[in-house]
Every structure is written in structure tokens, then in C-alpha cells.
Design an enzyme around this catalytic site. Structure first.
Site: not given
Ligand code: UD1
Ligand code: CA
Length: 478
Positions: A24-25, A31, A89, A189, A247, A352, A424, A459
Site C-alpha cells: 500500500l502506497a 504529515r 487508487q 498492529n 508518517n 571527481r 611547482s 618562463r
Molecule cells: C495503519 C493501520 C494501523 C496500524 C498502522 C501501522 C489501518 C486502518 N490502520 O494505520 O492499525 O497500526 O497502519 O503502521 O489500516 N494507504 C493507501 N490508501 C489509502 C490509505 C492508506 O494506500 O486510502 C496506504 C498508505 O500509503 C500507507 C498504508 O496504507 O502506506 C497505511 O496507511 P496510513 O494512513 O499510514 O495508516 P495508519 O494510520 O498508519
Molecule cells: Ca502509517
């Protein structure tokens, strides 16, 4: 029951289900306060997400699907160079949001029998060992979903692991939705899970956004599967550092510190002395030989290789370079160059790109070298510029020598053959060749080739005008 069937199948097949990673990214990364995607921010010189992708590969997760969204252009450009599958997404203001919605974008890639490992690209310290253990635990416990957890002294901000009275996993509650009692739970988690493919597909459809943030939480899948009477488990690891989520810039710095500590510990274990690991920056993929000593202030990066028994001191940066054995380098910048054995470089030298130093070369104070080769036993000990040159063996380049390689339009090369001596403060105006044993008198500006064994003086001859100062009335107190 479907679940029994796949569990049986996986056992009879020796559990060889396909491992697929969903990374997930797509999050906003608010922040970070950055114009760039959060997961491209670097830790020890490497984007966060690349650590996650590499560890996944090392854990036998061969198919990797990355979900991108916010600031996706830069991220997609980066991911195209990797072996991952990219899913987008939607991120309009009215589009849903949350980790479950993110996983949904990749769900087409999931087969019912797969082990789906969910990873967050902002959790860069996770190791392949823990991922392998998670997958093993998931298989051995015949779970439908397994979440990776750890204990944190300060769990603020993380989802909490809520267990039943018998210790089994019940659900995950986000910080913002947690009751006072739930917030006291220290088990958190990681955001990393292993799901059975079908379980993930079925449960994710049932997730809603009835929570404080109005987000679709992937964490809700656990409670949903639980309520269906399916086996969900939590696999707890001791090393909480692996689970640090990034974050904010503060967490980025914290994660970088941990990564730096890991890298430095690796070199310490391999026979390198690092006098103060806290102030030594070494990127991953750097190799350093036995008995090399690194003093504080060194930065060794971009896959550099350092030999054995070297000493590296002061504010030194070695980038994309190879250094031989027994070298001493002090307060120096070396970029994309190759240095032989027993060389002495610095203080305050600059190699370099594209330099090659053979063995026993000495490059001293305030010497800059660019795109040049220097043969064995040659020296440029003070205040020189050597650009676009081929310098042979046993050559002495005196103090303040300049290789004049640029006429304002074009660059030219110079050749100085073995055993030559450059006095030199001389200038060698390229293109010029100094043959073997060619000697150049100090202060010469050389524009013509110097033949073998000749002395070249270029010189104006000195003129002494007797009594000139007195005649001008410039002597005051005599
Ligand atoms: C999430 C978990 C939390 C856990 C924590 C660990 C959920 C609801 N919460 O919280 O339980 O303790 O990670 O670090 O899952 N992302 C998407 N699409 C979105 C939202 C998020 O791709 O719509 C991705 C973000 O880029 C990130 C990851 O999901 O890589 C986690 O999202 P983030 O918003 O950081 O979740 P946390 O609040 O940290
Ligand atoms: Ca996170």
C-alpha cells in the site's frame, strides 16, 4: 466447507500456495509536508518503498502489486523500473479512502488459493525473516488471516490488538476509535498481514466506513472473519523496530537511525572498526574489508567498495567508488573513481568522477583530480588541478601545478609519461605530451610537447635591476 478444502489442499500440496504481496502506497502522507510521495523519501540513500519490495522478494513473495494514488506520477515512474505491478487508487475528493479501499484496487490480482501478504510501503524496516516467519505461522496455524504484531512501550497512533479472554485475536481497533481501556493495550498492529485469497476477497466487500475517520479500514477484516467463525491469528514479534511506521519527518529520522545502526552492526560483525557508529553513515550495498578503521564523519555511499586495512578519517565522502587495501583517506570527497592499494589521499582532496589511481599514489592537500589516471608511485602532494590527463608511473606533480584542459570551448587531454617531473606552479596547456623523464622547470607554462629526458623551461628570464628601490626613494628608515 471451502476453507477446510483449501486447508487440506495446501497441506497435501505441501503448502505451496503462491505468495502475492500487496503493497500500500497510495496514502496522502500529509504529515510529511512534502511535494514528493512519502514512500520515495530515502532511508540511508534508498527510497523507503524499495526496502519493502526487496524484503518481500527475499521472503519468496514474487508477485508484488503496489497500490499508488496521491502524488502517483513520480512513484509510477520509479516503480516502472522495478518488477512490481502497479494499481491506481482514485484520489478525488469524493472518492473513498482507507487501507481496505486501497487493497480493493489490487484484488483482481488475487486468486482464491493465494497467500496474500499485505505490506505498507511506509514500514521500511520489516525484514524478510519476519515475513517468512509470518507466512510459516499463518500456514502452521491453518489461519485464514494472520496479523503481524508487536509490543510498543508507547503505542500512540497505532491500531491496537484486542484479544479475547482466552488470548485469541478478536479484532483491531484504531487509536481514534478506541475506548480508554483499548488505548491502554500495548500490542499494536504492524499493518502487515497474511490473508487467504478468498477470505480477503470476501471480507473486504463487507467493510464499511462507520468510524471516526470515515475510512475503509482493512483492520476490520479481522473482526469480520472472526464473526464468521474462521480462524484469525496474531503473530507477535519481539523486535518492535521492524514495525516502525514512517508518517512524519521525525519518524523518518528515527527509522534512518535504526537502519544506520543495522548497517553499521553488519560491518562491525564483519571485522570493520567503526569508532563511533552513531556518526558514521554507510548506505546498504557497501562492502568494507577486514581491519579497516572508520573514524566519525565518514559517508560511504552508492555501492562503494573499500578494501582491507584502510583508515578513513574526517569528513570524508566516498561515493560509487572502489578503494583498494591499505589506503589512508582523510577529509576527502571521492566520486565514481577507482583507487589502488596503499594510496594516501587528503586531507581536503577531491577525486571527481572517472579517476583511476594505481597503487602507492599520493594525493595531498587541496588537490582536485578529474577524469584522469595516475600511475603507480606518482604524487600530487599539494594544491594541484589534474583534469583530463593520463599520468604515468613515478611522476612528481609539484605544488600548484595546473592541467589547463579547457580553452573556454573544448576540453583536451594531456599525457605525462613515466618518471616525468613537473615543477611547482607549472601549467600544462592541453593537449600536450610530456615524454618519459621529461623535466619541467618550476613556473613554466608548457604549450609544446616535452621530449624524452629534456628539461623544459617556459618562463621569462629573471632580470635584476640594481639599486632600483633606493633610486625610487622607497627606503624610509635608512
Ligand atoms: C495503519 C493501520 C494501523 C496500524 C498502522 C501501522 C489501518 C486502518 N490502520 O494505520 O492499525 O497500526 O497502519 O503502521 O489500516 N494507504 C493507501 N490508501 C489509502 C490509505 C492508506 O494506500 O486510502 C496506504 C498508505 O500509503 C500507507 C498504508 O496504507 O502506506 C497505511 O496507511 P496510513 O494512513 O499510514 O495508516 P495508519 O494510520 O498508519
Ligand atoms: Ca502509517
Amino acid at each position: 466447507l471451502f476453507w477446510d478444502k483449501i486447508n487440506k489442499e495446501s497441506k497435501t500440496k505441501g503448502g505451496d500456495r503462491l505468495n502475492i504481496g500487496i503493497i500500500l502506497a497510495a496514502g496522502e502522507g500529509k504529515r510529511m509536508k512534502s511535494r514528493h510521495p512519502k514512500v520515495l523519501h530515502k532511508i540511508c540513500g534508498k527510497p523507503m518503498i524499495s526496502y519493502v519490495l526487496e524484503e518481500a522478494t527475499n521472503a519468496n513473495i514474487e508477485k508484488k502489486v503496489v497500490v499508488v494514488g496521491h502524488k502517483k506520477e513520480e512513484l509510477i515512474a520509479y516503480l516502472k523500473e522495478t518488477d512490481s505491478i502497479i494499481k491506481e487508487q482514485p484520489t478525488g475528493t469524493n472518492d473513498p479512502y482507507g487501507t481496505a479501499f486501497a487493497v480493493m484496487q489490487a484484488i483482481d490480482e488475487v486468486e482464491d488459493n493465494d497467500n496474500v501478504i499485505i505490506l505498507c510501503a511506509d514500514t521500511p524496516l520489516i525484514t524478510s525473516l519476519s515475513l517468512r516467519n509470518l507466512i510459516e505461522y499463518h500456514k502452521n496455524t491453518n489461519s485464514i488471516a494472520t496479523v503481524l504484531t508487536t509490543i510498543l512501550e508507547d503505542p500512540t497512533g497505532y491500531g491496537r490488538i484486542i484479544r479475547k479472554s482466552n488470548g485469541d485475536l478478536l479484532k483491531i481497533v484504531e487509536q481514534k476509535d478506541a475506548s480508554e481501556d483499548e488505548r491502554k493495550v500495548n500490542e499494536i498492529n504492524s499493518g502487515i498481514y497474511c490473508f487467504n485469497g478468498k477470505a480477503l476477497k470476501d471480507s473486504i466487500k463487507k467493510i464499511d466506513n462507520n468510524n471516526v475517520q470515515n475510512e475503509y479500514y482493512l483492520t476490520d477484516a479481522i473482526e469480520i472473519l472472526n464473526s464468521l467463525g474462521l480462524r484469525v491469528s496474531a503473530y507477535k514479534i519481539d523486535d518492535f523496530e521492524e514495525i516502525i511506521g514512517v508518517n512524519s519527518r521525525e519518524q523518518l529520522a528515527y527509522a534512518s537511525k535504526i537502519m544506520q545502526k543495522r548497517i553499521n552492526r553488519y560491518h562491525l560483525d564483519n571485522g570493520v572498526t567503526i569508532v563511533d557508529p552513531d556518526s558514521t553513515y554507510i548506505e546498504p550495498n557497501v562492502s568494507i574489508g577486514y581491519d579497516t578503521i572508520i573514524f566519525p564523519g565518514a559517508e560511504i555511499e552508492r555501492g562503494s567498495r573499500i578494501g582491507e586495512n584502510c583508515i578513513i578519517r574526517g569528513i570524508t565522502r566516498i561515493s560509487n567508488s572502489i578503494i583498494g587495501d591499505n589506503c589512508e583517506i582523510e577529509s576527502t570527497l571521492i566520486e565514481s573513481s577507482i583507487v589502488g592499494n596503499n594510496c594516501h589521499i587528503g586531507p581536503f582532496a577531491h577525486l571527481r568522477p572517472n579517476c583511476r589511481l594505481e597503487d602507492n599514489v599520493k594525493i595531498g592537500n587541496f588537490v582536485e583530480i578529474k577524469n584522469s589516471s595516475i600511475g603507480e608511485n606518482s604524487k600530487a602532494a599539494h594544491l594541484s588541478y589534474v583534469g583530463d590527463a593520463e599520468v604515468g608511473k613515478n611522476v612528481n606533480i609539484g605544488c600548484g601545478v595546473v592541467f589547463v584542459n579547457y580553452d573556454g570551448k573544448n576540453k583536451y587531454r594531456s599525457i605525462v609519461k613515466d618518471n616525468a617531473f613537473i615543477g611547482s606552479n607549472s601549467n600544462l596547456v592541453a593537449p600536450v605530451i610530456v615524454e618519459e623523464y621529461g623535466y619541467i622547470a618550476a613556473g613554466s607554462t608548457i604549450t609544446e610537447n616535452v621530449n624524452e629526458g629534456d628539461l623544459s623551461i617556459a618562463r621569462a628570464r629573471q632580470v635584476n635591476i640594481q639599486g632600483w628601490v633606493k633610486k625610487k626613494g622607497l627606503i624610509k628608515h635608512k
